[in-house]
Design an enzyme around this catalytic site. Structure first.
Site, PDB file in Angstrom:
ATOM      1  N   SER A 190      38.570  35.698  44.952  1.00  0.00           N
ATOM      2  CA  SER A 190      39.435  36.429  44.002  1.00  0.00           C
ATOM      3  C   SER A 190      40.279  35.784  43.034  1.00  0.00           C
ATOM      4  O   SER A 190      40.732  36.198  42.072  1.00  0.00           O
ATOM      5  CB  SER A 190      40.113  37.652  44.753  1.00  0.00           C
ATOM      6  OG  SER A 190      38.909  38.396  45.233  1.00  0.00           O
ATOM      7  N   LYS A 240      49.159  41.270  39.759  1.00  0.00           N
ATOM      8  CA  LYS A 240      48.134  41.902  40.255  1.00  0.00           C
ATOM      9  C   LYS A 240      48.358  43.339  40.677  1.00  0.00           C
ATOM     10  O   LYS A 240      49.081  43.420  41.431  1.00  0.00           O
ATOM     11  CB  LYS A 240      47.246  41.061  41.152  1.00  0.00           C
ATOM     12  CG  LYS A 240      46.096  41.531  41.460  1.00  0.00           C
ATOM     13  CD  LYS A 240      45.238  40.762  42.350  1.00  0.00           C
ATOM     14  CE  LYS A 240      43.682  41.342  42.853  1.00  0.00           C
ATOM     15  NZ  LYS A 240      43.183  40.264  43.891  1.00  0.00           N
ATOM     16  N   SER A 255      38.876  39.155  41.944  1.00  0.00           N
ATOM     17  CA  SER A 255      39.237  40.236  41.811  1.00  0.00           C
ATOM     18  C   SER A 255      40.499  40.293  40.842  1.00  0.00           C
ATOM     19  O   SER A 255      40.971  41.087  40.321  1.00  0.00           O
ATOM     20  CB  SER A 255      39.699  41.349  42.913  1.00  0.00           C
ATOM     21  OG  SER A 255      40.602  40.700  43.749  1.00  0.00           O
TER      22      SER A 255
END
Length: 416
Positions: free
Chosen positions: A163, A69, A139
């Site tokens: 997330s 990420k 996210s």
């Protein structure tokens, strides 16, 4: 163009093939790159690639391709956090400790996956491989989508609210949110030090269990997932957030699990968990305004949701923050007592299936209480709604091993 490109890649099968010699690291990397080339135009899960990744063959994962990420430092690539404020960021000089740990386990980071802006609500370009017209969540959207599309069998993310769990539920893959403390969070552009946690994605709960064992050096909990668990069933009714289709899916799941030997009781702390859910955003906003104070000074260049979070946090009295932390601490003691009598809590991972459209990432409300409490959570794939979209459940327990054991048993019982 098909509306779905979902085709998860089994981590367990790849690891077995690598260990036996039926496959090679080069073949695994070639498969990953070929799949990315075929699907990335539709999925849009990546922001940067390492053109010459170190092909480490050591460690229990022995050369497994992995996504990282883009709030997590990966040496040689910029950490842009999905924000215009980081558009000109230079390459990271070193890996974050969590990347070091995955490399030591044998994973090969291929590059950076899409994140929402500073891991909050403003979405990136990623689409849901289960249905490209729907959000993949946020996210850690890129990591979840990369796994769901079969671009990599393993990817890492982070969770402050929902997330990791929500994208797993929406995309139809498994995930694990780790407890705090085992691996430092340095090298990560976080939002809230008391809430930020590491996460990992793979196709199934057994795959996630294998990955966690490789990361930590602990025995694989999936090997000890034969005993039917005692489950406290959380329906989140006081939150009034769960859709009818998710409520029906949870009821059906309970019936199937009890048929296979599980003991299920109603979760007895619904009101307390609702209070923790309300405390979570107070803690998150207060800490985010201090963690991201440099960005708060440039709020005019942030999305409205992130600017609003930081301004709310800056205006939150310290007394409100401390009261929220005290409530969470008391609730943690109550949950500890409950989990001494149950193997795990089982409930919905998201209010329902992934909403249609890409302008928003969905509601993290069903992850907020467990994240505030710092408990490990495993997203369990396998259920679908009438339209074929994934409906994720989540298993919460006092340790990663306990959560994974129960989650593997639940997934096997629901999908066989």
């Amino acid at each position: 163009m098909s509306d779905t490109v979902r085709q998860p890649w089994s981590l367990s099968e790849l690891v077995a093939d690598l260990r036996s010699g039926r496959s090679t690291v080069e073949a695994a990397l070639r498969r990953s790159r070929d799949r990315i080339a075929r699907t990335e135009e539709q999925v849009r899960a990546w922001v940067a690639f390492d053109e010459s990744p170190a092909t480490d063959r050591t460690g229990p994962l022995g050369g497994v391709p992995m996504g990282v990420k883009d709030i997590i430092d990966l040496a040689g690539l910029p950490t842009r956090c999905g924000s215009v404020l980081r558009a000109d960021a230079g390459p990271a000089e070193r890996d974050a400790p969590v990347v070091d740990a995955w490399r030591a386990a044998g994973a090969i980071p291929l590059g950076k996956t899409v994140t929402t802006e500073f891991a909050f609500f403003a979405p990136g370009p990623t689409r849901n491989p289960a249905d490209l017209r729907h959000t993949p969540g946020g996210s850690s959207s890129g990591s979840a989508a990369a796994v769901a599309a079969g671009q990599v069998p393993l990817a890492i993310g982070s969770q402050t609210a929902g997330s990791v769990t929500r994208p797993a539920a929406y995309c139809g893959v498994a995930s694990l949110v780790l407890r705090h403390g085992h691996i430092p969070t340095e090298g990560i552009a976080g939002l809230s030090p008391s809430l930020d946690a590491h996460g990992v994605y793979a196709a199934t709960t057994a795959d996630v269990s294998l990955a966690w064992a490789a990361l930590t050096g602990e025995p694989d909990p999936a090997r000890d997932a034969q005993r039917a668990p005692r489950i406290a069933l959380w329906n989140a009714a006081p939150l009034a957030a769960v859709s009818d289709e998710m409520g029906s899916a949870l009821t059906s799941a309970e019936a199937r699990l009890t048929d296979r030997g599980a003991t299920t009781d109603a979760f007895p702390l619904e009101t307390l968990i609702a209070e923790v859910t309300a405390a979570h955003p107070v803690v998150m906003a207060y800490e985010a305004a201090r963690e991201r104070c440099a960005e708060l000074d440039r709020a005019d260049r942030l999305s409205a949701p992130l600017a609003g979070l930081l301004r709310t946090g800056a205006d939150t009295p310290e007394s409100d923050y401390l009261a929220a932390r005290r409530l969470v601490s008391a609730a943690r003691d109550a949950l500890g007592a409950l989990l001494s009598r149950y193997d795990a809590v089982l409930g919905p991972a998201a209010p329902g299936a992934a909403p249609q459209g890409l302008a928003a990432t969905g509601d993290p409300v069903l992850s907020r209480p467990w994240q505030a409490l710092g408990l490990p959570a495993v997203a369990v794939p396998g259920l679908r709604n009438a339209a074929g979209l994934p409906l994720g459940l989540q298993v919460i327990a006092g340790s990663e091993a306990a959560a994974l054991r129960a989650a593997v048993w639940v997934e096997r019982s629901l999908t066989r």
